[in-house]
Design an enzyme around this catalytic site. Structure first.
Site, PDB file in Angstrom:
ATOM      1  N   LYS A   1     -16.740 -21.813  29.569  1.00 14.03           N
ATOM      2  CA  LYS A   1     -15.984 -22.874  28.679  1.00 14.03           C
ATOM      3  C   LYS A   1     -16.571 -24.004  28.519  1.00 14.03           C
ATOM      4  CE  LYS A   1     -13.386 -19.003  27.993  1.00 14.03           C
ATOM      5  NZ  LYS A   1     -12.387 -18.420  28.482  1.00 14.03           N
TER       6      LYS A   1
HETATM    7  C1  LIG Z   1     -11.624 -16.136  28.307  1.00 12.97           C
HETATM    8  C2  LIG Z   1     -11.019 -16.063  28.381  1.00 12.97           C
HETATM    9  C3  LIG Z   1      -9.039 -15.814  29.317  1.00 12.97           C
HETATM   10  C4  LIG Z   1      -9.553 -15.532  30.834  1.00 12.97           C
HETATM   11  O1  LIG Z   1     -10.098 -16.280  31.420  1.00 12.97           O
HETATM   12  P1  LIG Z   1     -10.459 -16.182  32.838  1.00 12.97           P
HETATM   13  O2  LIG Z   1     -10.945 -17.139  33.691  1.00 12.97           O
HETATM   14  O3  LIG Z   1     -12.388 -15.087  32.675  1.00 12.97           O
HETATM   15  O4  LIG Z   1     -10.102 -15.556  33.559  1.00 12.97           O
HETATM   16  C5  LIG Z   1      -7.671 -16.079  28.530  1.00 12.97           C
HETATM   17  N1  LIG Z   1      -7.996 -16.049  26.970  1.00 12.97           N
HETATM   18  C6  LIG Z   1      -8.617 -16.692  26.369  1.00 12.97           C
HETATM   19  C7  LIG Z   1      -7.937 -17.182  25.263  1.00 12.97           C
HETATM   20  C8  LIG Z   1      -9.726 -16.685  26.765  1.00 12.97           C
HETATM   21  O5  LIG Z   1     -11.031 -17.350  26.421  1.00 12.97           O
END
Ligand SMILES: *Cc1c(COP(=O)(O)O)cnc(C)c1O
Length: 383
Positions: free
Chosen positions: A184
């Site tokens: 991210k």
């Molecule tokens: C990565 C992601 C999540 C989950 O995030 P985590 O921190 O890995 O639990 C949820 N929604 C979207 C759209 C994502 O890209």
């Protein structure tokens, strides 16, 4: 061809994070403590929101968001079919029923007209996802929510920098949830954070994220001596560690500089891929800010002679990693079995997902890396 493999979605980790993690290890304070509190303060200040609660993932945050808003059995929550499975799973974990509304082909976000079509007497909440970092049509979605008395949870996993008509993503609905997963825009390895203006929702997220205990474990052993704790709800073990916050508290300070870097890469991709028979990301209105999390190509075999999977494999053979965001939720077997969803139920999301290919967009990329990606795409599409 590149000699080393370019991994998709690599985070950029710099010396202050490394030093801070070492300091945590040396202090022997690994769990939830002062660094988590400091990371929460810094994210709250960046987002301009009074409450930010750190957790061990965005998925955990979405789950707790559903619970503290009182969503459960018999309640329907409308979300998008063009998202990561976690958005839908969180609704199911809360015991509520996910309902998919198709997306707008241009923004790739929930289409408000489709949302309206899916509203029933049981609809209790909307869970929009700011896909790739582009804000959803929040004015329309908030109007629908007001009209039908729905709660709104913003999935901001892609959207830490996103703004919509002067408002920051994650502060428009009742709750917003960030992700700091390794791919991210800023990272803690695993991690997430819930944003809200509502002090009571904030308190309940905090309690439910740590077993349902009424006081923080680290406050119980303060200078004033030992205090008994109470358990006021059946909670979860979703707290973030100081080891994770040690990374995040420095990453948040670079969020704008990295956005600028991704903006340069984004512009270069648009310039240097613009003549190819590919769909490129659409532009957005001047009163919106895109978080530039994913640069998603649309690969149409009828137009460019290659399927998405063929292009993905060709890039892989040229040492370029790419991503797929996302196969539509009804394309995945568990949702077909459990909810009877079919790919053609959300035709726009399914077609977008079948053709989607994300190019590397990390601030870690050098200009040479970006040049390698462009050369590899051009090579793969040569006639
Ligand atoms: C990565 C992601 C999540 C989950 O995030 P985590 O921190 O890995 O639990 C949820 N929604 C979207 C759209 C994502 O890209």
């Amino acid at each position: 061809m590149r000699s080393s493999y370019l991994v998709f979605g690599q985070p950029l980790i710099e010396p202050p994070e490394i030093d801070e993690v070492l300091a945590s290890l040396r202090s022997a304070w690994l769990g939830t403590g002062p660094k988590v509190a400091e990371f929460e303060r810094r994210v709250a200040a960046y987002k301009g929101v009074p409450h930010a609660l750190a957790l061990n993932s965005c998925t955990a945050g979405l789950h707790l968001a559903c619970l503290v808003l009182g969503l459960g059995p018999g309640d329907e929550v409308i979300t998008t079919p063009l998202t990561f499975c976690a958005s839908v799973n969180a609704i199911v974990h809360a015991g509520a029923t996910p309902v998919l509304a198709d997306v707008d082909p241009l923004t790739m976000n929930l289409d408000p007209a489709e949302v309206r079509r899916k509203i029933t007497k049981r609809t209790k909440a909307l869970l929009p996802v700011h896909f790739a970092g582009r804000p959803c049509a929040m004015a329309e979605l908030m109007a629908i929510a007001a009209e039908h008395r729905l709660k709104v949870i913003e999935d901001c996993a892609h959207a830490i920098e996103t703004e919509y008509r002067g408002q920051r993503a994650g502060t428009i609905g009742d709750l917003g949830v960030l992700s700091f997963y390794s791919t991210k825009n800023i990272v803690t390895g695993e991690g997430g954070m819930v944003l809200t203006r509502d002090p009571e929702l904030a308190r309940r997220i905090k309690v439910m994220g740590l077993h349902g205990m009424s006081a923080d474990a680290w406050k119980r052993f303060s200078d004033d001596g030992y205090k008994h704790y109470d358990v006021e709800e059946i909670g979860f073990k979703y707290n973030m560690m100081d080891l994770q916050a040690a990374i995040g508290m420095h990453q948040i300070g670079r969020v704008e500089a990295w956005w600028q870097r991704r903006w340069q890469i984004w512009q270069r991709y648009l310039r240097e891929l613009g003549d190819l028979p590919l769909g490129l990301p659409a532009g957005w209105p001047a009163d919106e800010r895109h978080a530039l999390h994913l640069f998603v190509l649309q690969v149409d075999r009828a137009r460019c002679g290659r399927s998405r999977d063929e292009l993905l494999m060709d890039l892989h053979r040229q040492n370029i990693g790419s991503g797929v965001h996302y196969r539509s939720i009804p394309s995945l077997s568990v949702y077909q079995r459990r909810f009877g969803w079919r790919r053609e139920d959300t035709p726009v999301a399914t077609a977008l997902g079948d053709r989607a290919l994300s190019l590397p967009l990390s601030p870690k990329l050098t200009d040479d890396d970006v040049g390698d990606v462009i050369a590899a795409v051009r090579h793969a599409l040569r006639r």
